[in-house]
Design a protein around this motif. Structure first.
Motif, short mmCIF file in Angstrom:
data_model
loop_
_atom_site.label_atom_id
_atom_site.label_comp_id
_atom_site.label_asym_id
_atom_site.label_seq_id
_atom_site.Cartn_x
_atom_site.Cartn_y
_atom_site.Cartn_z
N ALA A 146 70.94 31.41 44.69
CA ALA A 146 71.07 31.90 46.06
C ALA A 146 71.83 30.85 46.86
O ALA A 146 71.67 29.65 46.62
CB ALA A 146 69.70 32.16 46.69
N ALA A 147 72.68 31.30 47.78
CA ALA A 147 73.44 30.40 48.65
C ALA A 147 73.23 30.84 50.09
O ALA A 147 73.47 32.00 50.43
CB ALA A 147 74.92 30.42 48.29
N LEU A 148 72.76 29.95 50.93
CA LEU A 148 72.41 30.25 52.30
C LEU A 148 73.46 29.69 53.26
O LEU A 148 73.76 28.49 53.21
CB LEU A 148 71.04 29.65 52.66
CG LEU A 148 69.92 29.83 51.62
CD1 LEU A 148 68.65 29.16 52.12
CD2 LEU A 148 69.70 31.30 51.33
N ASP A 149 74.01 30.54 54.09
CA ASP A 149 74.95 30.09 55.12
C ASP A 149 74.14 29.70 56.35
O ASP A 149 73.70 30.54 57.12
CB ASP A 149 75.93 31.22 55.45
CG ASP A 149 76.94 30.82 56.53
OD1 ASP A 149 76.88 29.66 57.01
OD2 ASP A 149 77.77 31.68 56.90
N TYR A 150 73.96 28.39 56.53
CA TYR A 150 73.11 27.94 57.63
C TYR A 150 73.70 28.23 59.00
O TYR A 150 73.00 28.15 60.02
CB TYR A 150 72.79 26.44 57.49
CG TYR A 150 73.99 25.52 57.65
CD1 TYR A 150 74.48 25.18 58.89
CD2 TYR A 150 74.60 24.96 56.53
CE1 TYR A 150 75.57 24.33 59.03
CE2 TYR A 150 75.68 24.12 56.65
CZ TYR A 150 76.16 23.79 57.91
OH TYR A 150 77.24 22.96 58.04
N LYS A 151 74.97 28.61 59.03
CA LYS A 151 75.58 28.98 60.30
C LYS A 151 75.23 30.41 60.72
O LYS A 151 75.50 30.82 61.84
CB LYS A 151 77.10 28.83 60.22
CG LYS A 151 77.58 27.39 60.02
CD LYS A 151 79.09 27.32 59.98
CE LYS A 151 79.57 25.88 59.81
NZ LYS A 151 81.05 25.78 59.80
N SER A 152 74.63 31.17 59.79
CA SER A 152 74.37 32.59 60.05
C SER A 152 72.99 32.86 60.65
O SER A 152 72.69 34.00 61.03
CB SER A 152 74.51 33.39 58.75
OG SER A 152 73.48 33.08 57.84
N GLY A 153 72.13 31.84 60.74
CA GLY A 153 70.80 32.05 61.29
C GLY A 153 69.92 30.86 61.05
O GLY A 153 70.32 29.90 60.38
N PRO A 154 68.68 30.88 61.55
CA PRO A 154 67.76 29.76 61.36
C PRO A 154 67.52 29.50 59.87
O PRO A 154 67.18 30.42 59.12
CB PRO A 154 66.48 30.22 62.05
CG PRO A 154 66.93 31.28 63.02
CD PRO A 154 68.09 31.96 62.37
N ILE A 155 67.67 28.26 59.45
CA ILE A 155 67.59 27.96 58.02
C ILE A 155 66.19 28.19 57.48
O ILE A 155 66.02 28.58 56.32
CB ILE A 155 68.07 26.51 57.74
CG1 ILE A 155 68.19 26.24 56.23
CG2 ILE A 155 67.17 25.49 58.41
CD1 ILE A 155 69.21 27.09 55.54
#
Length: 333
Positions: free
Chosen positions: A192-201
């Motif tokens: 999984a890869a999370l875009d921290y710019k897209s919402g609260p981490i």
């Protein structure tokens, strides 16, 4: 002979600026018996250097004002008065941020006989890869089957952690800034890869862990600090282990706000361990053997962001703090 080097001219308050640095001539000392002279080919710029710009006690001494700066470098021996080095040999050392280096032979290390490009000795086979390796296996005691969360997963250390963890049978969640970087993190093998710019981490990490069926994480490899560290506290499973490698989010502020969920350190029996890779220098032979094998087999690859010329070094360094690199940031001379 001419030799230009970057000097630190003032101690930054917050984010450094170009005014804090000056490119000046730095005459080389006369070569003595047992010394070598090296022409640098690649320079490394790394986030930890920000701490050396402050006049505070740390695990490495601060840069001296008005003096040439230091950092990782790879170069070729161009003159030797040491029986241990021949002209033309490739070495890595810590006299970077300059065009040439000279000093006692013990300050330089021959590259091991592995068929890799020279810049790899500043990346996956150097400080970067060793930090990932020892942080994961020694500091965090990671093992097959663990759920590993790594911040700055598209950076130099983080991208190595993703691949090493996958090579050892772990499930990996990586965070990065932006869709392109997240796509690369998934290419590296992250589950999984999370875009921290897209919402609260913390929300993104909780959802990712639930989607993977784990409900939480066993290992956190921290390159960022701040909200990412807080999210790791919030999602840690019983007996989770955190390897605290770097806190780039806080390097220019001097403080951290990552304590909203710190009470979970007790209930979940979380272990936090700060480390630097030099803690494990006696084990480097094991690292070279394993990492060399992974690189040869293609299990570990790298991506570099390369800037050309000695003039580019300070801006390359500053760009580390604004997401200007994917993978390892290097300066090519």
């Amino acid at each position: 002979m001419t030799n230009r080097a970057w000097h630190l001219m003032s101690r930054p308050a917050g984010m450094p600026t170009m005014d804090d640095f000056a490119l000046r001539d730095a005459p080389l000392p006369e070569l003595q018996d047992g010394w070598v002279r090296v022409e640098n080919k690649w320079l490394s710029v790394d986030p930890y250097m920000r701490g050396r710009m402050n006049d505070v006690k740390s695990y490495v001494p601060p840069f001296a004002l008005g003096e040439p700066m230091q950092g990782g470098a790879v170069g070729k021996v161009v003159e030797s008065r040491s029986p241990h080095f021949k002209e033309g040999e490739t070495v890595f050392h810590m006299q970077g941020w300059r065009e040439q280096a000279a000093g006692p032979a013990e300050q330089f290390n021959k590259v091991p006989p592995l068929p890799v490009e020279d810049h790899q000795w500043l990346g996956n086979l150097g400080l970067t890869g060793a930090t990932a390796y020892f942080g994961l296996f020694r500091a965090a005691q990671a093992k097959e089957g663990d759920i590993v969360f790594v911040s700055a997963a598209a950076g130099a250390v983080g991208s190595a952690v993703v691949q090493i963890a996958k090579a050892k049978g772990m499930t990996v969640i990586g965070s990065a800034g932006g869709a392109d970087k997240c796509a690369w993190v998934r290419e590296l093998g992250a589950d999984a890869a999370l875009d921290y710019k897209s919402g609260p981490i913390v929300k993104l990490l909780t959802e990712a862990a639930q989607a993977l069926g784990s409900g939480g994480i066993d290992v956190y490899f921290d390159n960022v600090g701040g909200d990412h560290l807080d999210a790791a506290f919030a999602t840690a499973r019983q007996n989770a282990r955190f390897a605290i490698c770097g806190m780039i989010e806080d390097y220019n502020t001097g403080s951290s706000h990552a304590f909203r969920y710190i009470m979970r350190i007790i209930a979940a029996r979380i272990m936090l361990k700060g480390f630097i890779y030099t803690d494990y220098l006696p084990e480097m032979a094991e690292f070279y053997r394993e990492m060399g094998g992974w690189i040869a087999s293609g299990q570990v690859t790298s991506r570099e962001t390369v800037r050309d010329g000695i003039e580019a070094a300070p801006q390359a360094f500053l760009d580390l703090f604004t997401g200007g690199n994917t993978g390892k940031m290097l300066v090519r001379l």
